[in-house]
Design a protein around this motif. Structure first.
Motif, PDB file in Angstrom:
ATOM      1  N   THR A 156      -3.700 -12.021 -12.631  1.00  0.00           N
ATOM      2  CA  THR A 156      -4.680 -11.133 -12.001  1.00  0.00           C
ATOM      3  C   THR A 156      -6.093 -11.555 -12.371  1.00  0.00           C
ATOM      4  OG1 THR A 156      -3.098  -9.295 -12.008  1.00  0.00           O
ATOM      5  CG2 THR A 156      -5.432  -8.724 -11.814  1.00  0.00           C
ATOM      6  N   SER A 212      -1.538  -6.487  -2.889  1.00  0.00           N
ATOM      7  CA  SER A 212      -2.422  -5.970  -1.839  1.00  0.00           C
ATOM      8  C   SER A 212      -3.885  -6.272  -2.164  1.00  0.00           C
ATOM      9  CB  SER A 212      -2.201  -4.472  -1.631  1.00  0.00           C
ATOM     10  OG  SER A 212      -2.476  -3.744  -2.813  1.00  0.00           O
ATOM     11  N   GLN A 245      -5.748  -5.569  -4.645  1.00  0.00           N
ATOM     12  CA  GLN A 245      -6.515  -4.542  -5.354  1.00  0.00           C
ATOM     13  C   GLN A 245      -6.510  -4.938  -6.834  1.00  0.00           C
ATOM     14  OE1 GLN A 245      -5.785  -0.381  -4.020  1.00  0.00           O
ATOM     15  NE2 GLN A 245      -4.146  -1.335  -2.798  1.00  0.00           N
ATOM     16  N   ALA A 293       0.833  -1.195   0.000  1.00  0.00           N
ATOM     17  CA  ALA A 293       0.000   0.000   0.000  1.00  0.00           C
ATOM     18  C   ALA A 293       0.874   1.253   0.000  1.00  0.00           C
ATOM     19  CB  ALA A 293      -0.941  -0.007   1.196  1.00  0.00           C
ATOM     20  N   TYR A 353      -0.489  -3.345  -6.419  1.00  0.00           N
ATOM     21  CA  TYR A 353      -1.935  -3.556  -6.349  1.00  0.00           C
ATOM     22  C   TYR A 353      -2.263  -5.050  -6.283  1.00  0.00           C
ATOM     23  CZ  TYR A 353      -3.076   1.335  -7.554  1.00  0.00           C
ATOM     24  OH  TYR A 353      -3.230   2.701  -7.562  1.00  0.00           O
ATOM     25  N   TYR A 354      -1.590  -5.837  -7.088  1.00  0.00           N
ATOM     26  CA  TYR A 354      -1.820  -7.292  -7.110  1.00  0.00           C
ATOM     27  C   TYR A 354      -1.565  -7.896  -5.727  1.00  0.00           C
ATOM     28  CZ  TYR A 354      -1.142 -12.209  -8.371  1.00  0.00           C
ATOM     29  OH  TYR A 354      -1.205 -13.580  -8.425  1.00  0.00           O
ATOM     30  N   ARG A 394      -8.691  -5.137  -9.380  1.00  0.00           N
ATOM     31  CA  ARG A 394      -9.229  -4.297 -10.468  1.00  0.00           C
ATOM     32  C   ARG A 394      -8.240  -3.196 -10.831  1.00  0.00           C
ATOM     33  NH1 ARG A 394     -13.494  -6.654 -13.138  1.00  0.00           N
ATOM     34  NH2 ARG A 394     -14.887  -7.553 -11.622  1.00  0.00           N
ATOM     35  N   ARG A 395      -7.610  -2.618  -9.830  1.00  0.00           N
ATOM     36  CA  ARG A 395      -6.609  -1.583 -10.102  1.00  0.00           C
ATOM     37  C   ARG A 395      -5.395  -2.187 -10.807  1.00  0.00           C
ATOM     38  NH1 ARG A 395      -6.588   2.247  -4.703  1.00  0.00           N
ATOM     39  NH2 ARG A 395      -8.580   3.253  -5.160  1.00  0.00           N
TER      40      ARG A 395
END
Length: 115
Positions: free
Chosen positions: A88, A58, A60, A28, A55-56, A62-63
């Motif tokens: 993903t 954590s 997240q 993050a 992002y992956y 979609r991000r």
């Protein structure tokens, strides 16, 4: 949220800070630094790919997917982005869609059946 710490310094200093956060598994924190870097230099693949990885890791997803799609759209033969996009999509239970990206990544890496 105060983001002064994450935005402080030159781009090179922030890049190094983002890598330190990532290496420490503070995904993050890495994402907070990398978001600014990607906004400043959207054409650079390195910061965007590390942002997608943060992002992956954590969850997240979609991000992560959005960042990876930008990379793949710009550079269809970016092997690692294809692989990460496939993984993903798998984590989102979108297996059919993931398969096409994983096959392309495998072919780009030279991993194919020699029968």
């Amino acid at each position: 949220m105060d983001t002064t710490y994450y935005d402080h310094g030159t781009a090179a200093e922030r890049w190094e800070r983002a890598q330190q956060f990532f290496d420490a598994k503070d995904y993050a924190g890495a994402a907070r630094v990398l978001t600014g870097l990607v906004e400043e230099a959207p054409e650079q693949t390195g910061p965007r790919l590390l942002l997608a990885r943060a992002y992956y890791h954590s969850a997240q997803l979609r991000r992560a997917e959005a960042e990876l799609r930008v990379i793949v759209e710009r550079d269809p033969v970016e092997h690692y982005a294809r692989l990460m996009l496939g993984r993903t999509l798998q984590r989102q239970a979108r297996h059919e869609e993931a398969e096409q990206h994983l096959r392309i990544a495998s072919a780009l890496a030279g991993d194919f059946d020699r029968d």
